[in-house]
Write a protein that holds these residues in place. Structure first.
Motif, mmCIF file in Angstrom:
data_model
loop_
_atom_site.group_PDB
_atom_site.id
_atom_site.type_symbol
_atom_site.label_atom_id
_atom_site.label_comp_id
_atom_site.label_asym_id
_atom_site.label_seq_id
_atom_site.Cartn_x
_atom_site.Cartn_y
_atom_site.Cartn_z
ATOM 1 N N VAL A 147 0.846 -1.203 0.000
ATOM 2 C CA VAL A 147 0.000 0.000 0.000
ATOM 3 C C VAL A 147 0.883 1.255 0.000
ATOM 4 N N SER A 148 0.657 2.142 -0.959
ATOM 5 C CA SER A 148 1.345 3.433 -0.999
ATOM 6 C C SER A 148 0.572 4.410 -0.133
ATOM 7 N N PHE A 149 1.281 5.306 0.522
ATOM 8 C CA PHE A 149 0.543 6.303 1.292
ATOM 9 C C PHE A 149 1.046 7.716 1.046
ATOM 10 N N ILE A 150 0.052 8.624 1.041
ATOM 11 C CA ILE A 150 0.317 10.054 1.005
ATOM 12 C C ILE A 150 0.267 10.493 2.459
ATOM 13 N N CYS A 151 1.311 11.185 2.930
ATOM 14 C CA CYS A 151 1.293 11.651 4.309
ATOM 15 C C CYS A 151 1.126 13.162 4.339
ATOM 16 N N GLY A 152 0.874 13.672 5.517
ATOM 17 C CA GLY A 152 0.577 15.091 5.670
ATOM 18 C C GLY A 152 1.724 16.020 5.296
ATOM 19 N N HIS A 153 2.936 15.507 5.367
ATOM 20 C CA HIS A 153 4.113 16.332 5.079
ATOM 21 C C HIS A 153 5.193 15.420 4.494
ATOM 22 N N GLY A 154 5.868 15.890 3.468
ATOM 23 C CA GLY A 154 6.997 15.137 2.925
ATOM 24 C C GLY A 154 6.586 14.101 1.892
ATOM 25 N N PRO A 155 7.596 13.320 1.437
ATOM 26 C CA PRO A 155 7.372 12.400 0.321
ATOM 27 C C PRO A 155 6.548 11.170 0.684
ATOM 28 N N MET A 156 5.970 10.549 -0.318
ATOM 29 C CA MET A 156 5.181 9.330 -0.146
ATOM 30 C C MET A 156 6.086 8.151 0.212
ATOM 31 N N SER A 157 5.461 7.067 0.636
ATOM 32 C CA SER A 157 6.196 5.834 0.911
ATOM 33 C C SER A 157 5.202 4.680 0.803
ATOM 34 N N THR A 158 5.641 3.495 1.213
ATOM 35 C CA THR A 158 4.731 2.342 1.297
ATOM 36 C C THR A 158 4.802 1.793 2.718
ATOM 37 N N PHE A 159 3.757 1.078 3.129
ATOM 38 C CA PHE A 159 3.790 0.482 4.469
ATOM 39 C C PHE A 159 4.942 -0.527 4.566
ATOM 40 N N GLY A 160 5.218 -1.233 3.467
ATOM 41 C CA GLY A 160 6.329 -2.193 3.467
ATOM 42 C C GLY A 160 7.664 -1.523 3.742
ATOM 43 N N GLN A 161 7.875 -0.386 3.117
ATOM 44 C CA GLN A 161 9.145 0.333 3.331
ATOM 45 C C GLN A 161 9.259 0.794 4.785
ATOM 46 N N GLU A 162 8.152 1.275 5.359
ATOM 47 C CA GLU A 162 8.197 1.739 6.751
ATOM 48 C C GLU A 162 8.394 0.573 7.711
ATOM 49 N N ARG A 163 7.772 -0.573 7.389
ATOM 50 C CA ARG A 163 7.984 -1.761 8.239
ATOM 51 C C ARG A 163 9.443 -2.188 8.218
ATOM 52 N N ALA A 164 10.123 -1.927 7.112
ATOM 53 C CA ALA A 164 11.522 -2.344 6.993
ATOM 54 C C ALA A 164 12.480 -1.322 7.590
ATOM 55 N N THR A 165 12.165 -0.030 7.483
ATOM 56 C CA THR A 165 13.195 0.975 7.780
ATOM 57 C C THR A 165 12.808 2.082 8.753
ATOM 58 N N ASN A 166 11.537 2.235 9.089
ATOM 59 C CA ASN A 166 11.144 3.377 9.937
ATOM 60 C C ASN A 166 11.661 3.182 11.367
ATOM 61 N N PRO A 167 12.481 4.116 11.882
ATOM 62 C CA PRO A 167 13.083 3.911 13.202
ATOM 63 C C PRO A 167 12.068 3.827 14.349
ATOM 64 N N PHE A 168 10.841 4.287 14.148
ATOM 65 C CA PHE A 168 9.845 4.272 15.227
ATOM 66 C C PHE A 168 8.952 3.033 15.203
ATOM 67 N N VAL A 169 8.668 2.506 14.026
ATOM 68 C CA VAL A 169 7.654 1.441 13.929
ATOM 69 C C VAL A 169 8.085 0.243 13.077
#
Ligand SMILES: [Zn+2]
Ligand SMILES: [Zn+2]
Length: 215
Positions: A188-210
């Motif tokens: 799933v691609s997501f548009i966030c309130g600020h900054g560039p888009m990403s995917t949930f997969g990318q955040e699961r792999a690399t996001n330091p918080f989650v």
């Protein structure tokens, strides 16, 4: 038949106001008209879409500051956020003063949204998820057909929303991201309130918080 989008950064906070439209009817929703309405209206004209409604993820001023004016001038109904953000709507003048924005009018949404609701844009349907933590009444819009989510300030590319505002809560936010957003799928691609888009997969792999590695 599908959904298209165009991101229009608005306000000094570069908030990603988004036009979402149905390619069959060309009817569009404006998600989070925080301000700079001339830019939003110009983008709608460029794309040849007809504004149908306003959708709000939450009621911080950079997301909701232009709502009353746009609703009135274009005759649009307002859907969202969840009613637990009403105190932020009532406090728009205070927010304006705090961040140096012009004081916006207060408004009452035509429809408060709940977890599990759906909203329509032309002939397309988006699912509503209640995702508290950044604000208590924050909602996310998810279009299953195109695997696209508009997540507001819940999750960012490489970061998460602030939780130091009144009624913000860190653990609640982490729960919203991991238990509500990530199960929608890595692709799933997501548009966030600020900054560039990403995917949930990318955040699961690399996001330091989650990320999954964080335990
Ligand atoms: Zn916010
Ligand atoms: Zn924001």
């Amino acid at each position: 038949m599908s959904l298209k989008y165009k991101i229009v950064p608005v306000t000094p906070f570069e908030q990603n106001c988004t036009l979402l439209w149905c390619t069959e009817t060309h009817k569009a929703a404006v998600v989070d008209p925080g301000g700079d309405l001339d830019r939003i209206l110009a983008a709608a004209e460029d794309e040849g879409v007809i504004l149908e409604k306003i959708l709000l993820t939450h009621a911080h001023i950079d997301h909701a500051g232009g709502t009353a004016e746009l609703a009135k001038s274009a005759g649009l109904p307002i859907e969202g956020p969840h009613k637990d953000d009403n105190f932020w709507i009532q406090g728009l003048a205070m927010q304006a003063q705090m961040f140096g924005f012009p004081a916006p009018e207060v408004f009452t949404p035509n429809r408060w949204l709940e977890d599990g609701d759906t909203v329509t844009v032309g002939n397309e349907t988006l699912e509503v998820l209640h995702t508290p933590g950044h604000t208590p009444g924050h909602v996310v819009f998810f279009h299953r057909g195109s695997k696209l989510a508009q997540v507001g300030d819940v999750l960012f590319n490489g970061s998460i929303g602030r939780t130091d505002f009144p009624k913000g809560d860190y653990n609640t936010l982490i729960h919203s991201i991991r238990e509500k957003l990530f199960p929608l799928g890595d692709d799933v691609s997501f548009i966030c309130g600020h900054g560039p888009m990403s995917t949930f997969g990318q955040e699961r792999a690399t996001n330091p918080f989650v990320s999954d590695h964080r335990g």
